[in-house]
Design a protein around this motif. Sequence first.
Motif, PDB file in Angstrom:
ATOM      1  N   MET A 148       1.249  -1.410  -0.243  1.00  0.00           N
ATOM      2  CA  MET A 148      -0.079   0.535  -0.082  1.00  0.00           C
ATOM      3  C   MET A 148       1.139   1.131  -0.040  1.00  0.00           C
ATOM      4  O   MET A 148       2.317   1.256   0.666  1.00  0.00           O
ATOM      5  CB  MET A 148      -0.860  -0.043   1.316  1.00  0.00           C
ATOM      6  CG  MET A 148      -2.159  -1.345   1.467  1.00  0.00           C
ATOM      7  SD  MET A 148      -2.734  -0.338   2.945  1.00  0.00           S
ATOM      8  CE  MET A 148      -4.513  -0.478   2.086  1.00  0.00           C
ATOM      9  N   SER A 149       0.339   1.862  -0.531  1.00  0.00           N
ATOM     10  CA  SER A 149       1.187   3.320  -0.856  1.00  0.00           C
ATOM     11  C   SER A 149       0.595   4.249   0.817  1.00  0.00           C
ATOM     12  O   SER A 149      -0.298   4.430   0.893  1.00  0.00           O
ATOM     13  CB  SER A 149       1.041   3.964  -2.571  1.00  0.00           C
ATOM     14  OG  SER A 149      -0.270   4.759  -1.730  1.00  0.00           O
ATOM     15  N   ILE A 150       1.718   5.694   0.507  1.00  0.00           N
ATOM     16  CA  ILE A 150       1.277   6.495   1.717  1.00  0.00           C
ATOM     17  C   ILE A 150       0.093   6.687   1.515  1.00  0.00           C
ATOM     18  O   ILE A 150      -0.688   7.506   2.854  1.00  0.00           O
ATOM     19  CB  ILE A 150       2.438   7.345   2.516  1.00  0.00           C
ATOM     20  CG1 ILE A 150       3.989   6.321   2.197  1.00  0.00           C
ATOM     21  CG2 ILE A 150       2.223   8.772   2.707  1.00  0.00           C
ATOM     22  CD1 ILE A 150       3.847   5.786   3.823  1.00  0.00           C
ATOM     23  N   ALA A 151      -0.118   7.616   0.402  1.00  0.00           N
ATOM     24  CA  ALA A 151      -1.635   8.446  -0.088  1.00  0.00           C
ATOM     25  C   ALA A 151      -3.038   7.376   0.196  1.00  0.00           C
ATOM     26  O   ALA A 151      -3.665   8.125   0.689  1.00  0.00           O
ATOM     27  CB  ALA A 151      -1.786   8.189  -2.228  1.00  0.00           C
ATOM     28  N   LEU A 152      -2.476   5.931  -0.258  1.00  0.00           N
ATOM     29  CA  LEU A 152      -3.832   5.142   0.037  1.00  0.00           C
ATOM     30  C   LEU A 152      -4.096   5.624   1.715  1.00  0.00           C
ATOM     31  O   LEU A 152      -5.042   5.089   1.587  1.00  0.00           O
ATOM     32  CB  LEU A 152      -3.856   3.827  -0.590  1.00  0.00           C
ATOM     33  CG  LEU A 152      -4.708   2.941  -0.716  1.00  0.00           C
ATOM     34  CD1 LEU A 152      -5.846   3.819  -1.068  1.00  0.00           C
ATOM     35  CD2 LEU A 152      -4.556   1.644  -1.389  1.00  0.00           C
ATOM     36  N   LEU A 153      -2.932   4.631   1.905  1.00  0.00           N
ATOM     37  CA  LEU A 153      -3.360   4.572   3.883  1.00  0.00           C
ATOM     38  C   LEU A 153      -4.164   6.433   4.189  1.00  0.00           C
ATOM     39  O   LEU A 153      -5.044   6.117   5.178  1.00  0.00           O
ATOM     40  CB  LEU A 153      -1.963   4.612   4.767  1.00  0.00           C
ATOM     41  CG  LEU A 153      -0.848   3.193   4.776  1.00  0.00           C
ATOM     42  CD1 LEU A 153       0.134   2.728   5.083  1.00  0.00           C
ATOM     43  CD2 LEU A 153      -2.381   2.260   5.654  1.00  0.00           C
ATOM     44  N   VAL A 154      -3.453   7.275   3.670  1.00  0.00           N
ATOM     45  CA  VAL A 154      -4.045   8.842   3.754  1.00  0.00           C
ATOM     46  C   VAL A 154      -5.491   8.670   3.915  1.00  0.00           C
ATOM     47  O   VAL A 154      -5.832   9.480   4.791  1.00  0.00           O
ATOM     48  CB  VAL A 154      -2.766   9.466   3.621  1.00  0.00           C
ATOM     49  CG1 VAL A 154      -3.911  11.659   3.660  1.00  0.00           C
ATOM     50  CG2 VAL A 154      -1.725   9.780   4.024  1.00  0.00           C
ATOM     51  N   VAL A 155      -5.653   7.940   2.688  1.00  0.00           N
ATOM     52  CA  VAL A 155      -7.413   8.179   2.267  1.00  0.00           C
ATOM     53  C   VAL A 155      -7.539   7.327   2.801  1.00  0.00           C
ATOM     54  O   VAL A 155      -8.943   7.836   3.350  1.00  0.00           O
ATOM     55  CB  VAL A 155      -6.679   8.135   1.211  1.00  0.00           C
ATOM     56  CG1 VAL A 155      -8.348   7.856   0.216  1.00  0.00           C
ATOM     57  CG2 VAL A 155      -6.713   9.498  -0.120  1.00  0.00           C
ATOM     58  N   VAL A 156      -7.219   6.661   3.363  1.00  0.00           N
ATOM     59  CA  VAL A 156      -8.574   5.440   4.214  1.00  0.00           C
ATOM     60  C   VAL A 156      -8.201   5.954   5.601  1.00  0.00           C
ATOM     61  O   VAL A 156      -9.383   6.250   6.223  1.00  0.00           O
ATOM     62  CB  VAL A 156      -7.774   3.758   4.287  1.00  0.00           C
ATOM     63  CG1 VAL A 156      -7.832   2.902   4.731  1.00  0.00           C
ATOM     64  CG2 VAL A 156      -7.601   3.584   2.516  1.00  0.00           C
ATOM     65  N   GLY A 157      -6.531   6.337   5.997  1.00  0.00           N
ATOM     66  CA  GLY A 157      -7.410   7.304   7.430  1.00  0.00           C
ATOM     67  C   GLY A 157      -8.103   8.330   7.266  1.00  0.00           C
ATOM     68  O   GLY A 157      -9.056   8.604   8.172  1.00  0.00           O
ATOM     69  N   PHE A 158      -8.915   9.512   6.534  1.00  0.00           N
ATOM     70  CA  PHE A 158      -9.285  10.566   6.620  1.00  0.00           C
ATOM     71  C   PHE A 158     -10.554   9.279   6.267  1.00  0.00           C
ATOM     72  O   PHE A 158     -11.728  10.230   6.904  1.00  0.00           O
ATOM     73  CB  PHE A 158      -9.533  10.934   5.400  1.00  0.00           C
ATOM     74  CG  PHE A 158      -8.069  12.620   5.483  1.00  0.00           C
ATOM     75  CD1 PHE A 158      -8.555  13.050   6.103  1.00  0.00           C
ATOM     76  CD2 PHE A 158      -7.427  12.188   4.388  1.00  0.00           C
ATOM     77  CE1 PHE A 158      -7.378  14.299   6.941  1.00  0.00           C
ATOM     78  CE2 PHE A 158      -6.080  13.104   4.528  1.00  0.00           C
ATOM     79  CZ  PHE A 158      -6.315  14.278   6.051  1.00  0.00           C
ATOM     80  N   ALA A 159     -11.069   8.201   5.603  1.00  0.00           N
ATOM     81  CA  ALA A 159     -11.972   8.284   5.566  1.00  0.00           C
ATOM     82  C   ALA A 159     -12.583   7.386   6.691  1.00  0.00           C
ATOM     83  O   ALA A 159     -14.046   7.164   7.139  1.00  0.00           O
ATOM     84  CB  ALA A 159     -12.386   6.950   4.337  1.00  0.00           C
ATOM     85  N   LEU A 160     -11.616   6.552   7.764  1.00  0.00           N
ATOM     86  CA  LEU A 160     -11.434   6.227   8.911  1.00  0.00           C
ATOM     87  C   LEU A 160     -12.910   6.892   9.656  1.00  0.00           C
ATOM     88  O   LEU A 160     -13.759   6.922  10.444  1.00  0.00           O
ATOM     89  CB  LEU A 160     -11.014   5.636   9.531  1.00  0.00           C
ATOM     90  CG  LEU A 160     -11.078   4.023   8.464  1.00  0.00           C
ATOM     91  CD1 LEU A 160      -9.595   3.316   9.722  1.00  0.00           C
ATOM     92  CD2 LEU A 160     -11.977   3.156   8.618  1.00  0.00           C
ATOM     93  N   VAL A 161     -11.888   8.449   9.784  1.00  0.00           N
ATOM     94  CA  VAL A 161     -12.528   9.397  10.752  1.00  0.00           C
ATOM     95  C   VAL A 161     -13.800  10.276  10.331  1.00  0.00           C
ATOM     96  O   VAL A 161     -14.683  10.350  11.580  1.00  0.00           O
ATOM     97  CB  VAL A 161     -11.233  10.864  10.398  1.00  0.00           C
ATOM     98  CG1 VAL A 161     -11.488  11.648  10.965  1.00  0.00           C
ATOM     99  CG2 VAL A 161      -9.950   9.842  11.427  1.00  0.00           C
TER     100      VAL A 161
END
Length: 73
Positions: free
Chosen positions: A1-14
């Motif tokens: 997983m790339s960093i950008a995908l992790l950031v997007v998933v994190g924002f989605a969870l929040v």
Amino acid sequence: MSIALLVVVGFALVAVGAGVTFMIASAVPQSMLQRAQDHGRFAGLAAEDQNGGSGKRVDAGRPHLGNQAINAI
């Protein structure tokens, strides 16, 4: 997983967490909100509460200070 995908998933969870919190808060009945407004944080803890409050009477003349240690030099 790339960093950008992790950031997007994190924002989605929040965002999902904020949405669920809003939905839960919207489901609280108006009568409960009114009681909380009238009585504040410790609503229902008074000893004379008719709804089965669990609080204890406190003597207003002598505040309960709990366990204290004597600090001496």
